[in-house]
Design a protein around this motif. Structure first.
Motif, PDB file in Angstrom:
ATOM      1  N   GLU A  10       0.848  -1.200   0.000  1.00  0.00           N
ATOM      2  CA  GLU A  10       0.000   0.000   0.000  1.00  0.00           C
ATOM      3  C   GLU A  10       0.884   1.251   0.000  1.00  0.00           C
ATOM      4  O   GLU A  10       0.615   2.217  -0.727  1.00  0.00           O
ATOM      5  CB  GLU A  10      -0.892  -0.032   1.253  1.00  0.00           C
ATOM      6  N   TYR A  11       1.957   1.220   0.795  1.00  0.00           N
ATOM      7  CA  TYR A  11       2.879   2.360   0.816  1.00  0.00           C
ATOM      8  C   TYR A  11       3.508   2.569  -0.574  1.00  0.00           C
ATOM      9  O   TYR A  11       3.572   3.698  -1.078  1.00  0.00           O
ATOM     10  CB  TYR A  11       3.976   2.159   1.882  1.00  0.00           C
ATOM     11  N   ASP A  13       2.386   1.700  -3.501  1.00  0.00           N
ATOM     12  CA  ASP A  13       1.387   2.122  -4.501  1.00  0.00           C
ATOM     13  C   ASP A  13       0.940   3.570  -4.283  1.00  0.00           C
ATOM     14  O   ASP A  13       0.841   4.353  -5.230  1.00  0.00           O
ATOM     15  CB  ASP A  13       0.134   1.229  -4.417  1.00  0.00           C
ATOM     16  N   ASN A  14       0.645   3.919  -3.031  1.00  0.00           N
ATOM     17  CA  ASN A  14       0.000   5.209  -2.748  1.00  0.00           C
ATOM     18  C   ASN A  14       0.970   6.306  -2.341  1.00  0.00           C
ATOM     19  O   ASN A  14       0.635   7.484  -2.386  1.00  0.00           O
ATOM     20  CB  ASN A  14      -1.032   5.049  -1.619  1.00  0.00           C
ATOM     21  N   LYS A 148      -2.763  10.956  -4.023  1.00  0.00           N
ATOM     22  CA  LYS A 148      -2.436   9.528  -3.887  1.00  0.00           C
ATOM     23  C   LYS A 148      -1.660   9.043  -5.109  1.00  0.00           C
ATOM     24  O   LYS A 148      -2.143   9.208  -6.234  1.00  0.00           O
ATOM     25  CB  LYS A 148      -3.782   8.799  -3.783  1.00  0.00           C
ATOM     26  N   GLY A 149      -0.490   8.475  -4.886  1.00  0.00           N
ATOM     27  CA  GLY A 149       0.312   7.945  -6.002  1.00  0.00           C
ATOM     28  C   GLY A 149       1.160   9.000  -6.692  1.00  0.00           C
ATOM     29  O   GLY A 149       1.871   8.694  -7.654  1.00  0.00           O
ATOM     30  N   CYS A 184      -4.238  11.324 -10.230  1.00  0.00           N
ATOM     31  CA  CYS A 184      -4.072  10.973  -8.809  1.00  0.00           C
ATOM     32  C   CYS A 184      -5.236  11.529  -8.001  1.00  0.00           C
ATOM     33  O   CYS A 184      -5.508  12.736  -8.047  1.00  0.00           O
ATOM     34  CB  CYS A 184      -2.776  11.563  -8.251  1.00  0.00           C
ATOM     35  N   GLU A 185      -5.873  10.655  -7.240  1.00  0.00           N
ATOM     36  CA  GLU A 185      -6.997  11.066  -6.386  1.00  0.00           C
ATOM     37  C   GLU A 185      -6.480  11.940  -5.240  1.00  0.00           C
ATOM     38  O   GLU A 185      -5.402  11.691  -4.699  1.00  0.00           O
ATOM     39  CB  GLU A 185      -7.635   9.787  -5.824  1.00  0.00           C
TER      40      GLU A 185
END
Ligand code: SIN
Ligand code: MN
Length: 259
Positions: A10-11, A13-14, A148-149, A184-185
């Motif tokens: 998760e780290y 990826d985001n 994010k990302g 990116c969100e």
């Protein structure tokens, strides 16, 4: 405390992790008591808001108070950091950013690496920023906003903004932020006091002013690999500490029990 393979992914990826209530209410109360002590000091490492004069950020904390000296070695911070960034990490910066109710001003869009590279001559974006919420952080009291990302864009061009707030910052230009927003969100990092965040040097982030009636204080520890250390000493020590001794995780009772 070790991060699971799922959290590590998760780290990657985001570009960040939110670890809800990693520290207990009792631990946060002790950190807050130490915060009150250092905030009461007249010290050049207490930097004040441009408009109101209230403390915006208090730095060099592990050299100013025994509790913060212990906190920078806390296994719940140091062990995950070593998993992500390698074994030999030095303490680059130790601060609390406060956004006082009604008064706290914004942090413009930026990547931490721009400051580390342009001001301190850090070669690569390998540092980690580890936060602990000292207040409940909600949508209204100036949470950090993350794209994010956005770390996947790498290090982007920035401008040195010495005007907007009392804290000069290398900021990402609006056109770039717009481009990043297309893939990116945008998320806000909220949670109860005791929640921790981990994010990397290229994640694009910022935070809005706090017009709410609630204070927002966040502890921040930056750890950087010793072999990626500063090459310039133009800023004061409290902005980027010179001591390159690798930080060791101290065993606490909780962590000995496996928390
Ligand atoms: C930061 O960018 O590390 C600080 C932002 C904040 O405290 O809101
Ligand atoms: Mn930042």
């Amino acid at each position: 405390m070790k991060l699971s393979p799922q959290l590590l992914k998760e780290y990657q990826d985001n570009g960040f992790l939110i670890l809800p209530e990693l520290f207990s209410a009792e631990e946060i109360a002790s950190i807050r008591a130490a915060m009150e002590r250092v905030f009461g000091e007249e010290d050049e490492a207490n930097i004040r808001e441009k408009k109101s004069g209230v403390v915006r950020t208090a730095m060099g904390l592990h050299l100013r108070d025994a509790l913060f000296k212990r906190l920078v070695r806390h296994p719940r911070l140091v062990e995950p950091a070593r998993q992500i960034a390698g074994d030999d990490l030095y303490v680059q910066q130790v601060k609390i950013n406060v956004k006082a109710a009604f008064e706290g001003e914004q942090w413009q869009w930026h990547q931490d690496f721009s400051t580390h590279h342009n001001d301190d001559g850090v070669p690569e974006p390998l540092a980690l920023n580890l936060h602990i919420f000292l207040d409940d952080v909600n949508e209204f009291n100036g949470p950090l906003y993350f794209f994010k990302g956005s770390q996947k864009f790498g290090s982007v061009a920035t401008l040195h903004d010495t005007e907007t707030t009392s804290y000069a910052l290398w900021v990402v230009e609006p056109d770039k932020v717009k481009e990043v927003s297309e893939s990116c969100e945008l998320v806000s990092a909220t949670g109860k006091a005791g929640t921790a965040l981990i994010f990397g040097d290229c994640l694009i982030h910022g935070s809005p002013p706090n017009m709410s009636p609630w204070n927002r204080a966040i502890f921040s520890l930056i750890l950087n690999p010793v072999d990626n250390a500063y090459t310039s000493e133009s800023r004061k020590d409290h902005h980027h500490h010179r001591d390159l001794t690798p930080v060791q995780a101290a065993v606490t009772q909780d962590d000995a029990k496996g928390r």
